[in-house]
Design a protein around this motif. Structure first.
Motif, PDB file in Angstrom:
ATOM      1  N   ILE A  22      -6.650 -57.388  12.823  1.00 26.32           N
ATOM      2  CA  ILE A  22      -7.503 -56.473  12.058  1.00 26.32           C
ATOM      3  C   ILE A  22      -7.692 -56.935  10.593  1.00 26.32           C
ATOM      4  O   ILE A  22      -8.749 -56.743   9.996  1.00 26.32           O
ATOM      5  N   GLY A  23      -6.663 -57.583  10.040  1.00 24.27           N
ATOM      6  CA  GLY A  23      -6.761 -58.073   8.656  1.00 24.27           C
ATOM      7  C   GLY A  23      -7.845 -59.142   8.521  1.00 24.27           C
ATOM      8  O   GLY A  23      -8.541 -59.210   7.499  1.00 24.27           O
ATOM      9  N   PHE A  24      -8.024 -59.966   9.557  1.00 32.65           N
ATOM     10  CA  PHE A  24      -9.117 -60.955   9.543  1.00 32.65           C
ATOM     11  C   PHE A  24     -10.453 -60.218   9.491  1.00 32.65           C
ATOM     12  O   PHE A  24     -11.302 -60.498   8.663  1.00 32.65           O
ATOM     13  N   THR A  25     -10.602 -59.293  10.426  1.00 29.70           N
ATOM     14  CA  THR A  25     -11.889 -58.611  10.559  1.00 29.70           C
ATOM     15  C   THR A  25     -12.277 -57.959   9.236  1.00 29.70           C
ATOM     16  O   THR A  25     -13.392 -58.140   8.742  1.00 29.70           O
ATOM     17  N   MET A  26     -11.328 -57.237   8.648  1.00 30.58           N
ATOM     18  CA  MET A  26     -11.660 -56.493   7.428  1.00 30.58           C
ATOM     19  C   MET A  26     -11.968 -57.433   6.274  1.00 30.58           C
ATOM     20  O   MET A  26     -12.981 -57.295   5.598  1.00 30.58           O
ATOM     21  N   SER A  27     -11.090 -58.412   6.029  1.00 31.80           N
ATOM     22  CA  SER A  27     -11.278 -59.235   4.839  1.00 31.80           C
ATOM     23  C   SER A  27     -12.504 -60.150   4.972  1.00 31.80           C
ATOM     24  O   SER A  27     -13.243 -60.352   4.015  1.00 31.80           O
ATOM     25  N   ILE A  28     -12.749 -60.646   6.178  1.00 36.04           N
ATOM     26  CA  ILE A  28     -13.877 -61.583   6.353  1.00 36.04           C
ATOM     27  C   ILE A  28     -15.206 -60.829   6.249  1.00 36.04           C
ATOM     28  O   ILE A  28     -16.156 -61.292   5.613  1.00 36.04           O
ATOM     29  N   LYS A  29     -15.228 -59.634   6.843  1.00 28.73           N
ATOM     30  CA  LYS A  29     -16.443 -58.813   6.743  1.00 28.73           C
ATOM     31  C   LYS A  29     -16.693 -58.404   5.294  1.00 28.73           C
ATOM     32  O   LYS A  29     -17.805 -58.494   4.794  1.00 28.73           O
ATOM     33  N   ASN A  30     -15.638 -57.952   4.637  1.00 26.93           N
ATOM     34  CA  ASN A  30     -15.780 -57.517   3.238  1.00 26.93           C
ATOM     35  C   ASN A  30     -16.297 -58.636   2.350  1.00 26.93           C
ATOM     36  O   ASN A  30     -16.978 -58.383   1.356  1.00 26.93           O
ATOM     37  N   ALA A  31     -15.948 -59.870   2.693  1.00 30.35           N
ATOM     38  CA  ALA A  31     -16.393 -60.995   1.865  1.00 30.35           C
ATOM     39  C   ALA A  31     -17.799 -61.465   2.264  1.00 30.35           C
ATOM     40  O   ALA A  31     -18.313 -62.430   1.697  1.00 30.35           O
ATOM     41  N   GLY A  32     -18.397 -60.791   3.239  1.00 26.31           N
ATOM     42  CA  GLY A  32     -19.808 -61.048   3.539  1.00 26.31           C
ATOM     43  C   GLY A  32     -20.080 -62.126   4.561  1.00 26.31           C
ATOM     44  O   GLY A  32     -21.223 -62.575   4.701  1.00 26.31           O
TER      45      GLY A  32
END
Ligand SMILES: Cc1ncc(COP(=O)(O)O)c(C=O)c1O
Length: 401
Positions: A132-142
């Protein structure tokens, strides 16, 4: 055992999100009241409920006893500790000080690495289920995440054809790989990694290899660093590590990258320096030095024996009592990822009902859906054996009923 893995620690009031969030009814535990008489058993976030390896405390205390905390430079012992750890634990002899760089967390390192390999809007390959940490941080970074689903066969397997098609179709130049895999607990075999790397090489894909769980293999499985596969891998992999998962030091912050491609290494150091934020806390440096020593290795071996025992207990218990719950037995990590689809259908309940029942009796496992599998649950087994037994008995009596 030389070290203590049986004491039931009181973590409430000691800066522990694992227990504070349920205790204070913070999200995602805000709507379900815990019944009287049930203690909190934290089985969600990825930290552990054992006393830390004592030399870590000693090392920090010794430093704290010196009454100055000004600017500092990183000690050679920090680099030596990392080099020796990788030599002794994973058999890697070729790491030099110049290949190592500090990162404020593995996810911070991942974002710095992505920033030099792709632009926001670019597609990035991940395998799914996905941490989940991948999904959130990668999405947040665009960035645009393209998932290649793992196949559930004898265990979770890579779907190479799907991966290759997605790389081609989406013009992918960067992949993020969890080695070993969280939440599925896969210890990837050498042949699997070689096949994966051959596809990356064919399409000239760079890899960010998250190896934060590298020390926590079960059942004598061994870690194979992705960069060690061949020369392409060595030159095109950015590897991320941390003592935080192995030794339970997340509250101290501190991870590091290992990169053998000089150009990439210089670029990532530049990228992470731009925020003026990527610098180590002096106590975190002393914690790593205290952790990565000879007896630290003994502590980790004992920990792995405890986690293996817990995993055996939990999976056997599920086989005996929770008919319809599917899982692939984890080979690494302390996470057990359960597919409850058949169970829910058979019993005509939703996954939310399972979560509500569990939280109401103090068993705080994690909703597995944000990891990209419907009807799933992720259970952290890094607790004393007796607590694991208590948790699974509560699950039998009140949750999987
Ligand atoms: C695969 C993986 N990567 C990264 C992290 C987080 O690392 P950090 O806290 O150093 O950012 C975790 C934490 O559970 C993890 O499981």
């Amino acid at each position: 055992m030389k070290y203590d893995f049986t004491t039931k620690l009181e973590r409430i009031g000691h800066d522990a999100l694992a227990v504070d969030a349920p205790y204070n009814y913070q999200a995602p535990f805000d709507s379900i009241q815990r019944k009287e008489g049930f203690s909190i058993i934290p089985m969600w976030i990825a930290d552990m409920n054992f006393p830390v390896y004592p030399n870590i405390q000693k090392s920090i205390i010794e430093r704290v006893n010196h009454p100055t905390f000004g600017y500092y430079s990183i000690r050679d012992e920090y680099y030596e500790a990392i080099i020796n750890w990788h030599k002794n634990r994973y058999g890697i002899e070729y790491i030099q000080k110049e290949n190592i760089g500090y990162e404020n967390g593995v996810l911070g390192g991942l974002l710095s690495a992505l920033s030099i390999l792709a632009k926001p809007g670019d597609s990035v390959l991940l395998h799914s289920p996905t941490y989940i940490g991948f999904t959130m941080s990668i999405k947040n970074a665009g960035y645009n995440i393209i998932h290649s689903n793992l196949k559930f066969e004898d265990t979770w397997r890579i779907d190479y054809q799907d991966m290759e098609e997605k790389i081609q179709k989406n013009h992918i130049q960067v992949a993020i790989f969890a080695n070993p895999h969280n939440p599925c607990g896969r210890a990837w075999e050498k042949e699997e990694l070689e096949k994966l790397m051959a596809i990356f090489e064919k399409y000239h894909v760079y890899v960010i290899s998250d190896e934060i769980w590298a020390d926590l293999y079960l059942y004598n499985n061994k870690h194979i660093p992705l960069h060690s596969l061949n020369e392409y891998a060595k030159q095109h992999t950015i590897s991320l590590y941390a003592p935080s998962k192995t030794f339970n030091l997340s509250g101290l912050i501190g991870a590091y990258h290992i990169i053998f491609n000089d150009y990439l290494h210089k670029r990532i150091l530049k990228a992470s320096s731009k925020s003026h934020y990527n610098s180590m806390n002096v106590l975190s440096m002393h914690a790593l030095i205290g952790a990565y020593d000879k007896d630290g290795a003994i502590w980790v071996d004992e920990l792995k024996a405890v986690l293996t025992q817990n995993m055996d207990y939990a999976t056997q218990f599920i086989d005996e009592h929770f008919q319809g719950v599917r899982y692939a037995k984890p080979q690494a990590t302390y996470m057990l990822y359960l597919d409850c689809k058949d169970y829910c259908e058979k019993n005509q309940i939703t996954i939310d009902t399972l979560l509500e029942r569990a939280y109401s009796v103090g068993v705080y496992f994690q909703d597995g859906r944000p990891f990209n599998l419907d009807h799933s649950i992720r259970i952290n087994l890094a607790l004393p054996y007796e607590t694991i037994k208590e948790a699974f008995n509560r699950l039998k009596d009140y949750v999987f009923i």
